[in-house]
Write an enzyme that holds these catalytic residues in place. Sequence first.
Site, PDB file in Angstrom:
ATOM      1  N   GLY A 107      48.406 -45.865  49.925  1.00 30.72           N
ATOM      2  CA  GLY A 107      49.231 -45.375  48.820  1.00 30.72           C
ATOM      3  C   GLY A 107      48.327 -45.016  47.659  1.00 30.72           C
ATOM      4  O   GLY A 107      47.104 -45.060  47.769  1.00 30.72           O
ATOM      5  N   PHE A 164      44.484 -44.830  39.426  1.00 31.02           N
ATOM      6  CA  PHE A 164      43.387 -43.876  39.216  1.00 31.02           C
ATOM      7  C   PHE A 164      42.786 -43.361  40.511  1.00 31.02           C
ATOM      8  O   PHE A 164      41.640 -42.957  40.540  1.00 31.02           O
ATOM      9  CB  PHE A 164      42.306 -44.526  38.355  1.00 31.02           C
ATOM     10  CG  PHE A 164      42.794 -44.854  36.978  1.00 31.02           C
ATOM     11  CD1 PHE A 164      43.216 -46.137  36.672  1.00 31.02           C
ATOM     12  CD2 PHE A 164      42.915 -43.862  36.012  1.00 31.02           C
ATOM     13  CE1 PHE A 164      43.700 -46.446  35.409  1.00 31.02           C
ATOM     14  CE2 PHE A 164      43.403 -44.153  34.750  1.00 31.02           C
ATOM     15  CZ  PHE A 164      43.807 -45.451  34.450  1.00 31.02           C
ATOM     16  N   GLY A 165      43.557 -43.435  41.594  1.00 33.43           N
ATOM     17  CA  GLY A 165      42.998 -42.920  42.841  1.00 33.43           C
ATOM     18  C   GLY A 165      43.752 -43.504  44.024  1.00 33.43           C
ATOM     19  O   GLY A 165      44.794 -44.132  43.851  1.00 33.43           O
ATOM     20  N   ASP A 219      50.012 -59.146  32.719  1.00 31.28           N
ATOM     21  CA  ASP A 219      50.771 -58.006  33.265  1.00 31.28           C
ATOM     22  C   ASP A 219      51.498 -58.407  34.541  1.00 31.28           C
ATOM     23  O   ASP A 219      51.485 -57.660  35.531  1.00 31.28           O
ATOM     24  CB  ASP A 219      49.805 -56.841  33.524  1.00 31.28           C
ATOM     25  CG  ASP A 219      50.550 -55.512  33.635  1.00 31.28           C
ATOM     26  OD1 ASP A 219      49.953 -54.528  34.116  1.00 31.28           O
ATOM     27  OD2 ASP A 219      51.748 -55.477  33.284  1.00 31.28           O
TER      28      ASP A 219
HETATM   29  C1  LIG Z   1      48.668 -54.187  43.059  1.00 33.21           C
HETATM   30  C2  LIG Z   1      48.483 -52.723  42.776  1.00 33.21           C
HETATM   31  C3  LIG Z   1      49.144 -52.305  41.484  1.00 33.21           C
HETATM   32  N1  LIG Z   1      49.067 -51.989  43.868  1.00 33.21           N
HETATM   33  C4  LIG Z   1      48.274 -51.280  44.692  1.00 33.21           C
HETATM   34  O1  LIG Z   1      47.090 -51.245  44.547  1.00 33.21           O
HETATM   35  C5  LIG Z   1      49.013 -50.493  45.774  1.00 33.21           C
HETATM   36  C6  LIG Z   1      48.610 -49.028  45.689  1.00 33.21           C
HETATM   37  C7  LIG Z   1      48.571 -48.540  47.068  1.00 33.21           C
HETATM   38  C8  LIG Z   1      48.642 -49.726  48.034  1.00 33.21           C
HETATM   39  C9  LIG Z   1      48.662 -50.980  47.182  1.00 33.21           C
HETATM   40  N2  LIG Z   1      47.372 -51.672  47.215  1.00 33.21           N
HETATM   41  C10 LIG Z   1      47.089 -52.555  48.235  1.00 33.21           C
HETATM   42  N3  LIG Z   1      47.911 -52.608  49.310  1.00 33.21           N
HETATM   43  C11 LIG Z   1      47.630 -53.474  50.314  1.00 33.21           C
HETATM   44  N4  LIG Z   1      48.434 -53.514  51.409  1.00 33.21           N
HETATM   45  C12 LIG Z   1      49.476 -52.690  51.805  1.00 33.21           C
HETATM   46  C13 LIG Z   1      50.066 -51.754  50.933  1.00 33.21           C
HETATM   47  C14 LIG Z   1      51.118 -50.955  51.386  1.00 33.21           C
HETATM   48  C15 LIG Z   1      51.582 -51.108  52.691  1.00 33.21           C
HETATM   49  C16 LIG Z   1      52.744 -50.289  53.161  1.00 33.21           C
HETATM   50  O2  LIG Z   1      53.878 -50.685  52.975  1.00 33.21           O
HETATM   51  N5  LIG Z   1      52.581 -49.109  53.773  1.00 33.21           N
HETATM   52  C17 LIG Z   1      51.274 -48.570  54.028  1.00 33.21           C
HETATM   53  C18 LIG Z   1      53.770 -48.401  54.176  1.00 33.21           C
HETATM   54  C19 LIG Z   1      53.805 -48.251  55.687  1.00 33.21           C
HETATM   55  C20 LIG Z   1      55.065 -47.461  56.062  1.00 33.21           C
HETATM   56  N6  LIG Z   1      55.099 -46.174  55.348  1.00 33.21           N
HETATM   57  C21 LIG Z   1      56.322 -45.453  55.753  1.00 33.21           C
HETATM   58  C22 LIG Z   1      55.093 -46.311  53.880  1.00 33.21           C
HETATM   59  C23 LIG Z   1      53.848 -47.058  53.418  1.00 33.21           C
HETATM   60  C24 LIG Z   1      51.013 -52.052  53.541  1.00 33.21           C
HETATM   61  C25 LIG Z   1      49.960 -52.841  53.093  1.00 33.21           C
HETATM   62  N7  LIG Z   1      46.600 -54.330  50.279  1.00 33.21           N
HETATM   63  C26 LIG Z   1      45.747 -54.306  49.212  1.00 33.21           C
HETATM   64  C27 LIG Z   1      45.961 -53.402  48.170  1.00 33.21           C
HETATM   65  C28 LIG Z   1      45.005 -53.378  46.995  1.00 33.21           C
HETATM   66  F1  LIG Z   1      45.642 -53.812  45.887  1.00 33.21           F
HETATM   67  F2  LIG Z   1      43.962 -54.163  47.258  1.00 33.21           F
HETATM   68  F3  LIG Z   1      44.568 -52.148  46.752  1.00 33.21           F
END
Ligand SMILES: CC(C)NC(=O)[C@H]1CCC[C@H]1Nc1nc(Nc2ccc(C(=O)N(C)C3CCN(C)CC3)cc2)ncc1C(F)(F)F
Length: 280
Positions: free
Chosen positions: A24, A28-29, A140
């Site tokens: 996702g 910033f990226g 936050d």
């Molecule tokens: C706290 C911060 C503000 N948030 C973020 O950084 C976000 C921004 C983008 C992703 C997330 N960052 C992270 N995400 C994960 N795991 C993850 C996320 C999404 C899915 C998911 O549901 N799909 C792929 C689904 C699968 C199914 N399809 C249909 C939709 C997406 C599954 C596992 N681990 C570590 C991080 C980290 F934080 F280390 F980067």
Amino acid sequence: QNAVSEAAQKRWTTSDFDVGKPLGRGKFGHVYIAREIRSNHIVALKVLFKTQLHQSQVEHQLRREVEIQSHLRHPNILRLYGYFYDQKRVYLILEYAARGELYKELQKCKYFSERRAATYVASLARALIYCHGKHVIHRDIKPENLLIGAQGELKIADFGWSVHTFNRRRTMCGTLDYLPPEMVKSVEHDASVDIWSLGILCYEFLYGVPPFEAREHSETYKRIVQVDLKFPPKPIVSSYAKDMISQMLVKESTQRLALHKLLEHPWIVQNADPSGIYRG
Ligand SMILES: CC(C)NC(=O)[C@H]1CCC[C@H]1Nc1nc(Nc2ccc(C(=O)N(C)C3CCN(C)CC3)cc2)ncc1C(F)(F)F
């Protein structure tokens, strides 16, 4: 030398990783799932563009986020294993949270059961007790900054707004001795902002919306400063839950329910799973 301490000082490059699908977009990226080739360890690789960081003047915030998160070790705090950069990008090597983003789960369920909400709130309280013990305030806490690990446990991520109050103490003209109460209080004051935010979060877990939500920002601001706290008749929520939330959303920060007291509150004792894992 164990893998973790090695990770902390190794000079990483993209060729150390087998980069997979994007998870996702961050602020910033993009964030990608990746495998560190030598250890086969699955991580999340957050790729930030230097130009965007520069334009938004968040470099110092990012440095602080890396400095703080890389030193924190707690089951409910997302690990930051290391970072590296090239000409155009900065890369953060982060723990991969297998069950994704909490806010999506909350949107899907609309609101959580009291047992699920209490289990999450208790694990976040333990993580915040750990942070405050290290003079770190997150500042936050909200659903968007929470991820879910493989066992269903919550992980606090995104320490972009966190501060190390010790620095603030030091920047406050050296010694604390000559500061008047209101300034010393303001330093303690910070640790309790996380208690307020945890109260807001608990309310949103149970009702699906934050307590002071309004159409206009000015309206929300008024409701916050007046602590205009109302509990709707639906969904039905126990009076213990309302009592705990009412003790956290208190205007005077020193009067807010202390985190260690929260863990002894009857609502938490009766509803939270001690492991911090919600098994449904
Ligand atoms: C706290 C911060 C503000 N948030 C973020 O950084 C976000 C921004 C983008 C992703 C997330 N960052 C992270 N995400 C994960 N795991 C993850 C996320 C999404 C899915 C998911 O549901 N799909 C792929 C689904 C699968 C199914 N399809 C249909 C939709 C997406 C599954 C596992 N681990 C570590 C991080 C980290 F934080 F280390 F980067």
